[in-house]
Enzyme design. Sequence first.
Site, PDB file in Angstrom:
ATOM      1  N   THR A   7       2.762  -0.813  -8.382  1.00 12.67           N
ATOM      2  CA  THR A   7       1.995  -0.856  -7.125  1.00 12.67           C
ATOM      3  C   THR A   7       0.514  -0.887  -7.445  1.00 12.67           C
ATOM      4  O   THR A   7       0.076  -0.325  -8.447  1.00 12.67           O
ATOM      5  CB  THR A   7       2.290   0.366  -6.228  1.00 12.67           C
ATOM      6  N   ASP A  68       8.396  -2.048  -1.093  1.00 13.77           N
ATOM      7  CA  ASP A  68       7.747  -2.838  -0.062  1.00 13.77           C
ATOM      8  C   ASP A  68       8.069  -2.151   1.255  1.00 13.77           C
ATOM      9  O   ASP A  68       9.210  -1.729   1.485  1.00 13.77           O
ATOM     10  CB  ASP A  68       8.223  -4.290  -0.070  1.00 13.77           C
ATOM     11  N   GLY A 150      -2.988   3.239   5.600  1.00 16.66           N
ATOM     12  CA  GLY A 150      -2.338   2.148   6.321  1.00 16.66           C
ATOM     13  C   GLY A 150      -2.235   2.413   7.815  1.00 16.66           C
ATOM     14  O   GLY A 150      -3.211   2.759   8.474  1.00 16.66           O
ATOM     15  N   ASP A 152      -0.746   4.852   9.300  1.00 16.13           N
ATOM     16  CA  ASP A 152      -0.456   6.262   9.620  1.00 16.13           C
ATOM     17  C   ASP A 152      -1.148   6.768  10.894  1.00 16.13           C
ATOM     18  O   ASP A 152      -0.528   7.517  11.663  1.00 16.13           O
ATOM     19  CB  ASP A 152      -0.819   7.171   8.431  1.00 16.13           C
ATOM     20  N   LYS A 172       4.235  14.917   5.915  1.00 25.73           N
ATOM     21  CA  LYS A 172       4.601  13.481   5.923  1.00 25.73           C
ATOM     22  C   LYS A 172       5.693  13.232   4.878  1.00 25.73           C
ATOM     23  O   LYS A 172       6.698  12.580   5.151  1.00 25.73           O
ATOM     24  CB  LYS A 172       3.380  12.588   5.652  1.00 25.73           C
ATOM     25  N   HIS A 177       9.690   7.536   5.523  1.00 30.51           N
ATOM     26  CA  HIS A 177      10.452   6.406   5.011  1.00 30.51           C
ATOM     27  C   HIS A 177      10.457   6.369   3.484  1.00 30.51           C
ATOM     28  O   HIS A 177      11.487   6.242   2.855  1.00 30.51           O
ATOM     29  CB  HIS A 177       9.820   5.113   5.576  1.00 30.51           C
TER      30      HIS A 177
HETATM   31  P1  ITT Z   1       1.695  -2.747  -3.247  1.00 28.12           P
HETATM   32  O1  ITT Z   1       2.352  -4.006  -2.799  1.00 28.12           O
HETATM   33  O2  ITT Z   1       0.732  -2.950  -4.375  1.00 28.12           O
HETATM   34  O3  ITT Z   1       2.681  -1.645  -3.539  1.00 28.12           O
HETATM   35  P2  ITT Z   1       0.592  -2.714  -0.537  1.00 28.12           P
HETATM   36  O4  ITT Z   1      -0.467  -1.856   0.102  1.00 28.12           O
HETATM   37  O5  ITT Z   1       0.424  -4.200  -0.526  1.00 28.12           O
HETATM   38  O6  ITT Z   1       0.791  -2.165  -2.025  1.00 28.12           O
HETATM   39  P3  ITT Z   1       3.037  -2.930   1.104  1.00 28.12           P
HETATM   40  O7  ITT Z   1       3.032  -4.400   1.014  1.00 28.12           O
HETATM   41  O8  ITT Z   1       4.321  -2.222   0.889  1.00 28.12           O
HETATM   42  O9  ITT Z   1       1.988  -2.288   0.082  1.00 28.12           O
HETATM   43  O10 ITT Z   1       2.429  -2.398   2.468  1.00 28.12           O
HETATM   44  C1  ITT Z   1       2.556  -3.068   3.678  1.00 28.12           C
HETATM   45  C2  ITT Z   1       1.599  -2.504   4.677  1.00 28.12           C
HETATM   46  O11 ITT Z   1       2.133  -1.311   5.222  1.00 28.12           O
HETATM   47  C3  ITT Z   1       0.189  -2.174   4.175  1.00 28.12           C
HETATM   48  O12 ITT Z   1      -0.722  -2.508   5.201  1.00 28.12           O
HETATM   49  C4  ITT Z   1       0.241  -0.686   3.961  1.00 28.12           C
HETATM   50  O13 ITT Z   1      -1.035  -0.097   4.148  1.00 28.12           O
HETATM   51  C5  ITT Z   1       1.220  -0.258   5.051  1.00 28.12           C
HETATM   52  N1  ITT Z   1       1.970   0.935   4.621  1.00 28.12           N
HETATM   53  C6  ITT Z   1       2.819   1.033   3.559  1.00 28.12           C
HETATM   54  N2  ITT Z   1       3.297   2.286   3.471  1.00 28.12           N
HETATM   55  C7  ITT Z   1       2.741   2.987   4.496  1.00 28.12           C
HETATM   56  C8  ITT Z   1       2.808   4.326   4.921  1.00 28.12           C
HETATM   57  O14 ITT Z   1       3.539   5.231   4.276  1.00 28.12           O
HETATM   58  N3  ITT Z   1       2.108   4.697   5.993  1.00 28.12           N
HETATM   59  C9  ITT Z   1       1.346   3.811   6.661  1.00 28.12           C
HETATM   60  N4  ITT Z   1       1.195   2.528   6.323  1.00 28.12           N
HETATM   61  C10 ITT Z   1       1.884   2.119   5.241  1.00 28.12           C
END
Ligand code: ITT
Length: 197
Positions: A7, A68, A150, A152, A172, A177
Amino acid sequence: MKILFATNNKHKLEEVRQIAGSGFEVISLEDVALTGDIPEESDTLEGNALFKARYIFDKTGIPTFADDTGLEVEALNGRPGVYSARYAGPGKNDRKNMQKILKELKNKTNRKARFRTVIAFIPPDGKEIFFEGIVNGTIGTEPRGSYGFGYDPVFLPEGYDLTFAEMAADLKNSISHRSRAFAKFANYLNNNLGREL
Ligand code: ITT
């Protein structure tokens, strides 16, 4: 037991390290001197998680997992889902992503949503294993709180009158999830791989 988390999101890394506790050593891309974005081009969470894990496993040979995550909003037919990171357009910006959802839900009474995380793991033998974690909740009417990351600040998990961003990390992590998916993953590691990693 050493496992590599593919990540670039340092909030996720911190969360997973807290969730994992002392049972597993979760090493990062920084620890193996890999930098740069990993492409995410699939139209499913499973496809993206697998691509990230496989991409880094192929470079390092170290057992690797990736997650993801998507926010799935019922009144938006499951959007933004797999497109959560880039919902408001190119360039990741949490504030703009949240604003877009709040605007689309304006005057909508159905505010049901869920976070879904898929973890893909590539063990030493190179096969592919998936774990899923879901938390149901609702979308608030404005961003609240400063913890987390993100989406949250706009997500209220079922049973709480707080957004994830108003919860300390421990709370949290006890219902999220990601922690639900990781609990299944940890169980798998304990049952199948023992201390051999
Ligand atoms: P990596 O792919 O490098 O792991 P990323 O930030 O691109 O990091 P994702 O594609 O999984 O990760 O994230 C999709 C979106 O969802 C992104 O905008 C995140 O900020 C948000 N997100 C992921 N997990 C979250 C959480 O636990 N709480 C709130 N928002 C989250």
